[in-house]
Structure formats: structure tokens, C-alpha cells
Scaffold this motif. Sequence first.
Motif, PDB file in Angstrom:
ATOM      1  N   GLY A  76      -6.900  -6.064  20.803  1.00 20.02           N
ATOM      2  CA  GLY A  76      -7.046  -4.848  20.283  1.00 20.02           C
ATOM      3  C   GLY A  76      -5.848  -4.513  19.103  1.00 20.02           C
ATOM      4  O   GLY A  76      -5.402  -3.322  18.774  1.00 20.02           O
ATOM      5  N   ASP A  77      -4.646  -5.359  19.188  1.00 21.54           N
ATOM      6  CA  ASP A  77      -3.463  -5.173  18.488  1.00 21.54           C
ATOM      7  C   ASP A  77      -3.619  -5.733  16.793  1.00 21.54           C
ATOM      8  O   ASP A  77      -3.806  -6.814  16.950  1.00 21.54           O
ATOM      9  CB  ASP A  77      -2.581  -6.017  19.188  1.00 21.54           C
ATOM     10  CG  ASP A  77      -1.101  -5.709  18.416  1.00 21.54           C
ATOM     11  OD1 ASP A  77      -0.835  -4.892  17.628  1.00 21.54           O
ATOM     12  OD2 ASP A  77       0.056  -6.708  18.985  1.00 21.54           O
ATOM     13  N   LEU A  78      -3.672  -4.532  15.977  1.00 23.38           N
ATOM     14  CA  LEU A  78      -3.947  -5.108  14.709  1.00 23.38           C
ATOM     15  C   LEU A  78      -2.605  -5.123  14.004  1.00 23.38           C
ATOM     16  O   LEU A  78      -2.675  -5.365  12.648  1.00 23.38           O
ATOM     17  CB  LEU A  78      -4.847  -4.061  13.946  1.00 23.38           C
ATOM     18  CG  LEU A  78      -6.144  -4.044  14.512  1.00 23.38           C
ATOM     19  CD1 LEU A  78      -7.045  -2.797  13.759  1.00 23.38           C
ATOM     20  CD2 LEU A  78      -6.938  -5.282  14.592  1.00 23.38           C
ATOM     21  N   GLY A  79      -1.613  -4.946  14.766  1.00 26.01           N
ATOM     22  CA  GLY A  79      -0.322  -5.079  14.107  1.00 26.01           C
ATOM     23  C   GLY A  79       0.403  -3.772  13.761  1.00 26.01           C
ATOM     24  O   GLY A  79      -0.093  -2.800  14.006  1.00 26.01           O
ATOM     25  N   THR A  80       1.580  -4.066  12.916  1.00 25.46           N
ATOM     26  CA  THR A  80       2.233  -2.850  12.322  1.00 25.46           C
ATOM     27  C   THR A  80       2.038  -2.932  10.948  1.00 25.46           C
ATOM     28  O   THR A  80       2.196  -3.774  10.118  1.00 25.46           O
ATOM     29  CB  THR A  80       3.682  -2.916  12.617  1.00 25.46           C
ATOM     30  OG1 THR A  80       4.009  -3.057  14.092  1.00 25.46           O
ATOM     31  CG2 THR A  80       4.449  -1.636  12.248  1.00 25.46           C
ATOM     32  N   SER A  81       1.951  -1.747  10.132  1.00 26.71           N
ATOM     33  CA  SER A  81       1.649  -1.578   8.804  1.00 26.71           C
ATOM     34  C   SER A  81       3.003  -1.976   8.132  1.00 26.71           C
ATOM     35  O   SER A  81       4.069  -1.464   8.602  1.00 26.71           O
ATOM     36  CB  SER A  81       1.276  -0.072   8.274  1.00 26.71           C
ATOM     37  OG  SER A  81       1.292  -0.141   6.913  1.00 26.71           O
ATOM     38  N   ILE A  82       2.888  -2.867   6.923  1.00 27.04           N
ATOM     39  CA  ILE A  82       4.346  -3.041   6.164  1.00 27.04           C
ATOM     40  C   ILE A  82       4.834  -1.824   5.395  1.00 27.04           C
ATOM     41  O   ILE A  82       5.801  -1.581   5.107  1.00 27.04           O
ATOM     42  CB  ILE A  82       4.200  -4.308   5.456  1.00 27.04           C
ATOM     43  CG1 ILE A  82       3.043  -4.218   4.569  1.00 27.04           C
ATOM     44  CG2 ILE A  82       3.894  -5.426   6.447  1.00 27.04           C
ATOM     45  CD1 ILE A  82       3.166  -5.547   3.502  1.00 27.04           C
ATOM     46  N   GLN A  83       3.759  -1.026   5.268  1.00 25.88           N
ATOM     47  CA  GLN A  83       3.849   0.302   4.385  1.00 25.88           C
ATOM     48  C   GLN A  83       4.797   1.498   4.763  1.00 25.88           C
ATOM     49  O   GLN A  83       5.610   2.096   4.267  1.00 25.88           O
ATOM     50  CB  GLN A  83       2.722   0.613   3.598  1.00 25.88           C
ATOM     51  CG  GLN A  83       2.185  -0.257   2.682  1.00 25.88           C
ATOM     52  CD  GLN A  83       0.946   0.402   1.919  1.00 25.88           C
ATOM     53  OE1 GLN A  83       0.114   1.246   2.546  1.00 25.88           O
ATOM     54  NE2 GLN A  83       0.470  -0.115   0.757  1.00 25.88           N
ATOM     55  N   ASN A  84       4.287   1.795   6.314  1.00 27.95           N
ATOM     56  CA  ASN A  84       4.830   2.636   6.979  1.00 27.95           C
ATOM     57  C   ASN A  84       5.365   2.578   8.233  1.00 27.95           C
ATOM     58  O   ASN A  84       6.070   3.323   8.964  1.00 27.95           O
ATOM     59  CB  ASN A  84       3.768   3.953   6.983  1.00 27.95           C
ATOM     60  CG  ASN A  84       2.631   3.552   7.880  1.00 27.95           C
ATOM     61  OD1 ASN A  84       2.651   2.742   8.478  1.00 27.95           O
ATOM     62  ND2 ASN A  84       1.302   4.287   7.411  1.00 27.95           N
ATOM     63  N   GLY A  85       5.131   1.378   8.774  1.00 31.68           N
ATOM     64  CA  GLY A  85       5.982   0.964  10.022  1.00 31.68           C
ATOM     65  C   GLY A  85       5.271   1.407  11.145  1.00 31.68           C
ATOM     66  O   GLY A  85       5.459   1.264  12.364  1.00 31.68           O
ATOM     67  N   ARG A  86       3.897   1.929  11.037  1.00 32.89           N
ATOM     68  CA  ARG A  86       3.177   2.348  12.325  1.00 32.89           C
ATOM     69  C   ARG A  86       2.083   1.444  12.698  1.00 32.89           C
ATOM     70  O   ARG A  86       1.875   0.727  11.766  1.00 32.89           O
ATOM     71  CB  ARG A  86       2.410   3.735  11.868  1.00 32.89           C
ATOM     72  CG  ARG A  86       3.394   5.098  11.831  1.00 32.89           C
ATOM     73  CD  ARG A  86       2.717   6.270  11.631  1.00 32.89           C
ATOM     74  NE  ARG A  86       1.534   6.129  10.736  1.00 32.89           N
ATOM     75  CZ  ARG A  86       1.484   7.117   9.327  1.00 32.89           C
ATOM     76  NH1 ARG A  86       2.675   7.938   9.165  1.00 32.89           N
ATOM     77  NH2 ARG A  86       0.389   7.004   8.820  1.00 32.89           N
TER      78      ARG A  86
END
Length: 95
Positions: A76-86
Motif C-alpha cells: 500500500g506504499d505509493l511513494g512520495t510526491s515529487i511535487q510536495n514531498g508528502r
Amino acid sequence: MATLILRKCLVIVPLIAVITLLVFFMRVLVPGDPVEIMLMGQATDRESIERIRHELGWDRPLFVQYAEYVGRLTRGDLGTSIQNGRPVVDDLRAR
């Protein structure tokens, strides 16, 4: 009824595999460097870009990256957004 369910399962497994391959390789095939997008507006040098690539695991072979990607997806880990770091999951929940 059981054969219908089994047949549907046999179709959905390869479909999910193809979808995950397409999504994974979009990062590789899309023009531009995601690390440079992450660092946009910041003074960067080659060493910091390579350090971030190493932290993200993007310096490993593609098949290793894909295996890790699928492993994270199953948890269920979709990673971290490269735009906002969340985390992406938090952004999806907020919407």
C-alpha cells in the motif's frame, strides 16, 4: 460459478502486471529528470543529484527497481510526491 471466478482471476493477474509495468516505465520513458524537478529552484550540483538518485534507488538495475516497486505497492506504499514531498496516499485520502 467457481470456474467463472477462476477464469476472472486468471485474466486479472496479467492485466495488473501489465498496468504496473506501464506505470513503472513511465518514469523512465517520460522526458525530463524527476530528480531535477524535485530540486527545481535550488542550487544543485552533480553530486547532490547523484546522492538523491542513490537514496531513491534509481541507480540500481531496472528489474530490481521494478521488484521493489511492486513490493511497495503490495504493502500500500505509493511513494512520495515529487511535487510536495508528502506521501501520495495522504494526498489521495485528502481528496
